[in-house]
Design an enzyme around this catalytic site. Sequence first.
Site, mmCIF file in Angstrom:
data_model
loop_
_atom_site.group_PDB
_atom_site.id
_atom_site.type_symbol
_atom_site.label_atom_id
_atom_site.label_comp_id
_atom_site.label_asym_id
_atom_site.label_seq_id
_atom_site.Cartn_x
_atom_site.Cartn_y
_atom_site.Cartn_z
ATOM 1 C CD GLU B 29 2.440 -5.359 5.906
ATOM 2 O OE1 GLU B 29 1.333 -4.787 5.906
ATOM 3 O OE2 GLU B 29 2.627 -6.458 5.338
ATOM 4 C CG LEU B 58 3.223 -3.966 2.132
ATOM 5 C CD1 LEU B 58 2.907 -2.883 1.130
ATOM 6 C CD2 LEU B 58 2.218 -5.058 2.097
ATOM 7 C CB ALA B 59 5.885 -9.864 2.176
ATOM 8 C CD GLU B 60 0.424 -8.785 4.577
ATOM 9 O OE1 GLU B 60 0.720 -9.256 3.455
ATOM 10 O OE2 GLU B 60 0.144 -7.585 4.754
ATOM 11 C CD GLN B 82 -0.988 -1.588 7.926
ATOM 12 O OE1 GLN B 82 -1.401 -1.418 6.791
ATOM 13 N NE2 GLN B 82 0.180 -1.142 8.326
ATOM 14 C CG PHE B 86 -4.527 -6.609 4.734
ATOM 15 C CD1 PHE B 86 -5.289 -6.778 3.573
ATOM 16 C CD2 PHE B 86 -4.527 -5.369 5.337
ATOM 17 C CE1 PHE B 86 -6.017 -5.730 3.034
ATOM 18 C CE2 PHE B 86 -5.250 -4.323 4.800
ATOM 19 C CZ PHE B 86 -5.995 -4.493 3.646
ATOM 20 C CG HIS B 129 -9.413 -2.021 5.841
ATOM 21 N ND1 HIS B 129 -9.441 -2.221 4.482
ATOM 22 C CD2 HIS B 129 -8.218 -1.446 6.105
ATOM 23 C CE1 HIS B 129 -8.311 -1.772 3.950
ATOM 24 N NE2 HIS B 129 -7.547 -1.301 4.914
HETATM 25 C C1 LIG Z 1 -1.895 -7.677 1.833
HETATM 26 C C2 LIG Z 1 -2.005 -6.321 2.397
HETATM 27 N N1 LIG Z 1 -1.257 -5.998 3.473
HETATM 28 C C3 LIG Z 1 -1.360 -4.778 4.028
HETATM 29 C C4 LIG Z 1 -2.193 -3.845 3.513
HETATM 30 C C5 LIG Z 1 -2.319 -2.487 4.161
HETATM 31 N N2 LIG Z 1 -1.754 -1.469 3.276
HETATM 32 C C6 LIG Z 1 -2.545 -0.730 2.480
HETATM 33 S S1 LIG Z 1 -1.669 0.263 1.477
HETATM 34 C C7 LIG Z 1 -0.206 -0.265 2.112
HETATM 35 C C8 LIG Z 1 1.066 0.282 1.564
HETATM 36 C C9 LIG Z 1 1.185 0.073 0.098
HETATM 37 O O1 LIG Z 1 2.336 0.666 -0.383
HETATM 38 P P1 LIG Z 1 2.655 0.689 -1.926
HETATM 39 O O2 LIG Z 1 2.566 -0.671 -2.498
HETATM 40 O O3 LIG Z 1 3.953 1.396 -2.089
HETATM 41 O O4 LIG Z 1 1.477 1.539 -2.579
HETATM 42 P P2 LIG Z 1 1.065 3.056 -2.269
HETATM 43 O O5 LIG Z 1 0.081 3.020 -1.156
HETATM 44 O O6 LIG Z 1 2.290 3.810 -1.942
HETATM 45 O O7 LIG Z 1 0.407 3.538 -3.503
HETATM 46 C C10 LIG Z 1 -0.420 -1.206 3.117
HETATM 47 C C11 LIG Z 1 0.635 -1.826 3.912
HETATM 48 C C12 LIG Z 1 -2.958 -4.222 2.391
HETATM 49 N N3 LIG Z 1 -3.823 -3.375 1.817
HETATM 50 N N4 LIG Z 1 -2.842 -5.456 1.862
#
Ligand SMILES: Cc1ncc(C[n+]2csc(CCOP(=O)(O)OP(=O)(O)O)c2C)c(N)n1
Lengths: 388, 327
Positions: B29, B58-60, B82, B86, B129
């Site tokens: 990601e 966005l899918a581990e 990331q 996660f 984190h």
């Molecule tokens: C399982 C997981 N993977 C990665 C992350 C890191 N991360 C935090 S916010 C984010 C993006 C999220 O995007 P979206 O769902 O569109 O929500 P937005 O932040 O735009 O509100 C990522 C990859 C996480 N929090 N959880």
Amino acid sequence: MAVKDAGRAARSASRVPPAREPERQVESPELIQLLTPEGERVEHPDYPLDVSAAEVRGLYRDLVIVRRIDFEAIALQRQGELGIWASLLGQEAAQVGSGRALGPRDMAFPTYREHGVAWCRGLDPMKLFELFRGVSHGGWDPTAHNFHLYTIVIGSQTLHATGYAMGIQRDGAVGEDGAAVIAYFGDGATSQGDVNEAFIWASVNNAPVVFFCQNNQWAISEPLERQTRTPLYRRAIGFGFPGIRVDGNDVLACLAVTRKAMQAAREGQGPTLIEAFTYRMGAHTTTDDPTRYRLSAELESWKLKDPIERVKQYLIRTQQAEMSFFDKVDAEAAQIGASVRTACQQMPDPEPLSMFDDVLTSQTRQLADERAEFAAYLDSFATAEEGR
Amino acid sequence: MTTLTLSRALNEGLRKALENNPKALIMGEDVGKLGGVFRVTDGLQKDFGEARVIDTPLAESGIIGTAIGLALRGYRPICEIQFDGFVFPAFDQIVSQLAKMRYRSRGPVRLPVVVRIPFGGGIGAVEHHSESPEALFAHTPGLRVVSCGGPADGYAMIQQAAESDDPVIFFEPKRRYWDKADVDVETGLADALPLAAARVLIPGSDVTVLCYGPMVRTCSEAAVAASGDGRSVEVVDLRSLAPLDTATIFASVRKTGRCVVVHEAVVTGGIGAEIAARITEECFYSLEAPVLRVGAPTTPYPPSRLEEHYLPDLDRILDAVDRTFGY
Ligand SMILES: Cc1ncc(C[n+]2csc(CCOP(=O)(O)OP(=O)(O)O)c2C)c(N)n1
Ligand SMILES: [Mg+2]
């Protein structure tokens, strides 16, 4: 030099065409809108909305205040008072519109960006500041305002929301004055297995849950095209329930669409997916630098669709508010801003030993020992200080 | 020699991996245009293209699952998770598939997949984190689990991991990403310490301190502080957590007779527990004191305003070193 050439060779050896040409766009789907960006009220046959002038003024107040709290939080992060902040800038209408569509018995499951929904549910903003300051991981009782804890792991809460909705069914609380659940998540989250499983669970159980996706076009640096090739609201059809796209910057439309979906859920008609089409006006969080990956022209075009300005124009045009009303709201927002700022700056750090609390419902012997050992260790410093 | 931060050293190592093998891929990601949230993959998509440096959905679970498929087709994916917290959506793919597929095939299947995970605390972050889940992976047969302590190892080890025909879970100490050190980027890796070997970082004679990842720097500082008290601390950077380089560990403990294992992870069921048990089994008659562990209490990672109390620091390491002399 040699290194560069090797790189080029390796590059051409594995040239693969992109998965799909980006031009092939799907037809533009219908967007439910009740208030244009210019502040003109439009009717929609499926979403008649009866709102009084006082209600619209109330929504305006909510929008202004949540933006102000957000603004203060960003400033506090810059000053080192918060560790990080995830701004809701641009998404106020999606959150306030949907948040005000909830009844007291309904339950909301937020992500980490739902500060506007938190406001509507009556959660003290300081609880959010605690989290982003590093004083707690949330630390509020979800039942106090029927507002669940913030969930940071992307998508997880959609399953919790669905399970909670299944509980409502089993309680016999679906029907005339039933309750329903709303699950918030982002466009990026729709790629997660958990979210897709939640859709399935909700569908086969006809669970009273509304999936409210704020499509703010970005998941950190990844644009929507990295997550989907079909408009998100259309995903619902494949899972067996309706999907609707609403103008996420239109608080009236978000209110109307969410009200209807929640009512349907409460009455036993099952889930709905609402895609609130909006834009993340700020950075992903205060540690992010969006200039690395997106064009400012996009931002500029969305500025014209500001969720607050259109309500103001509407109120002025239809003479539902005097100028003094706007001054009063601004003054109130400034006062709330000042008070959250002071409260944040004065927020004490938690007691070191509190980290041993609440791991399980009762303290285990093992953890009690660890706690005592750590307390003795801390005391040894105090004793050393005194000994000086 | 070039002075590089750990983040930059890993970036250079990944660049080498992409150059050296056209089958190597990077996926995760925000690894493309953004270059990762810690900039470890900065500029790689620009230079190697979107087919080799892939911004994934966005899918581990998807990241690791598709990496396995790519590996079955002859590719060598280097995945980024990331943040430590996660990795769990991918845990099933890692534990049930990545770790077991070779065994299932009775040999013919090889899965050269690297899973890079920034791990550990100390950066003032919110929940999920700052975690140290390495023991969960070290407990899983079929995986190699390693961690680099600084830029030079980061540069070499990430390339070795990329060359490994086994899956490698690669833990990067995120709070050390901006630490700088000299890195030799000119000569190849022929003389580099093997990926599975520990390194005696600071030789000493009184007590062995075993550590890895973010604690390497802290323990090195503790050794310096202890020498001021007239104690000679031998610091061993484990580097590999699965398998453990027991030869190096036992040799050091037999020499010093005392051992402290330090990690950020929860002590209960941790790497330190495994090491302490093995030392007790193999070096019992050389020991002057029980093996002590310094790590986190049996609680989830606390809010960041408490992390200074949760994480091992100089004082707690020195305290444990002192205690090994109390027996
Ligand atoms: C399982 C997981 N993977 C990665 C992350 C890191 N991360 C935090 S916010 C984010 C993006 C999220 O995007 P979206 O769902 O569109 O929500 P937005 O932040 O735009 O509100 C990522 C990859 C996480 N929090 N959880
Ligand atoms: Mg988004």
